[in-house]
Motif scaffolding. Sequence first.
Motif, PDB file in Angstrom:
ATOM      1  N   SER A  40      -9.063  -7.511   2.168  1.00  0.00           N
ATOM      2  CA  SER A  40      -8.989  -8.264   3.459  1.00  0.00           C
ATOM      3  C   SER A  40      -8.034  -7.471   4.449  1.00  0.00           C
ATOM      4  O   SER A  40      -8.011  -7.245   5.681  1.00  0.00           O
ATOM      5  N   ARG A  41      -6.773  -7.217   3.816  1.00  0.00           N
ATOM      6  CA  ARG A  41      -5.410  -6.732   4.385  1.00  0.00           C
ATOM      7  C   ARG A  41      -5.830  -5.553   5.043  1.00  0.00           C
ATOM      8  O   ARG A  41      -5.351  -5.203   6.120  1.00  0.00           O
ATOM      9  N   ASP A  42      -6.486  -4.549   4.513  1.00  0.00           N
ATOM     10  CA  ASP A  42      -7.002  -3.307   4.903  1.00  0.00           C
ATOM     11  C   ASP A  42      -7.779  -3.097   6.217  1.00  0.00           C
ATOM     12  O   ASP A  42      -7.656  -2.231   7.181  1.00  0.00           O
ATOM     13  N   LEU A  43      -8.731  -4.556   6.421  1.00  0.00           N
ATOM     14  CA  LEU A  43      -9.713  -4.061   7.466  1.00  0.00           C
ATOM     15  C   LEU A  43      -9.565  -5.333   8.381  1.00  0.00           C
ATOM     16  O   LEU A  43     -10.415  -4.982   9.562  1.00  0.00           O
ATOM     17  N   VAL A  44      -9.241  -6.584   7.882  1.00  0.00           N
ATOM     18  CA  VAL A  44      -9.410  -7.626   8.834  1.00  0.00           C
ATOM     19  C   VAL A  44      -8.712  -7.607  10.134  1.00  0.00           C
ATOM     20  O   VAL A  44      -7.328  -7.261  10.353  1.00  0.00           O
ATOM     21  N   LEU A  45      -9.340  -7.402  11.400  1.00  0.00           N
ATOM     22  CA  LEU A  45      -8.724  -7.520  12.813  1.00  0.00           C
ATOM     23  C   LEU A  45      -8.288  -8.840  12.873  1.00  0.00           C
ATOM     24  O   LEU A  45      -7.279  -9.148  13.669  1.00  0.00           O
ATOM     25  N   PHE A  46      -8.973  -9.960  12.921  1.00  0.00           N
ATOM     26  CA  PHE A  46      -8.893 -11.258  13.341  1.00  0.00           C
ATOM     27  C   PHE A  46      -8.882 -11.941  12.108  1.00  0.00           C
ATOM     28  O   PHE A  46      -9.805 -12.271  11.375  1.00  0.00           O
TER      29      PHE A  46
END
Length: 373
Positions: A197-203
């Motif tokens: 998640s750290r690589d892609l989550v914007l919000f």
Amino acid sequence: MTSILTNVGAISALQTLRSINSDMATAQGRVSSGLRVQYAADNAAYWSIATTMRSENMVLSAVSDSIGLAQAIADTAYAALDTVVEHLDAMKSLFVSARSMEPVDITDFSYYSSTYFPDAGAEKRVDPKYAGSLLHKLDVDMLQHIMAINSAVDSASFNGVNLLAKPKDGVDLDDAIAAKFVVGYAQGDVQKLNVASRDLVLFNANYASYGTVAETENNTGILDGDINIKAQMPDGSWWWTSAPIDIFNSTIFDESHDNVGISVIYDLESVIQLSGFTRDSAYDHFLNEFDQKIQSVVSAQAKLGSVQHRLEMAGDFNFTLMDAYTSGIGRLVDADMSEESTRLKALETQQQLGIQALQIANSNSENVLALFR
């Protein structure tokens, strides 16, 4: 010796005919099924290997379906990131345009956001001087891009999986997995590609719910949080503002400085004027920080591109492996149709000859009658 009770010639011809008929049945079965090993009785070892490999092939077929689903999820997220970057670039251009425009005097606290000055009251009214300015028109345009980004992220869902938005679940961002994609199967083990998640989550809907500053920062999505400005004072000293600029948040439709929603440029101009910063230095620092957010989104897009490439390679390898299994099974159990058709034709001829031989053998007993005439 001639006997009417035991016809040795007929017995021999009948055995031969039975053998030919059995061989014909086998050949016909191979021709009709295309298999030389159709049952375990045909060849127990080959049948066992082929049955196991067919089972493996069925699993690989399911893996291919999973990879296709994973590719659809990744492609959807990538398309959304493309849209996000496009709107972020447009917002950056609007900030640059705002920097070149004449400022508007908005130092009347009664019109300023209660987020930063609670004493101003909860009601956020429109500053008439700002509402008629060119900066306000940029803010109106800015809001459309912000709303488009929020919409793109919310819509980046395929089959219920959204790689760009993390729901409120209380799980730390560093510990969360955005998706687990099945990419292979070998010797009873399912191989997975985990997307952090750290690589892609914007919000991340969880980030604002943590108690400490460190916890909040560790759970901030790529576009979460605010921009804290460090700018120069007229005397040459540099200071951090006490009023960070919030651009993307979950209450975007509730913020209302100018009756249309969040006003980023209005907030930025307010911070500059109320803090006494030089306008150029504040805008320069803000644009630098905003550009870092854009680069972070671009980095996320690059990481997602790597995931797409990994899925593509996994899909290609899986198809190649399925083809190899199918070919291997064919070598073990498939019938050589040219050979079988030739054998069947020969057996048909042998069958006709066998019938004639049996007829001849049966006619021998009839010759005995001539001895009694």
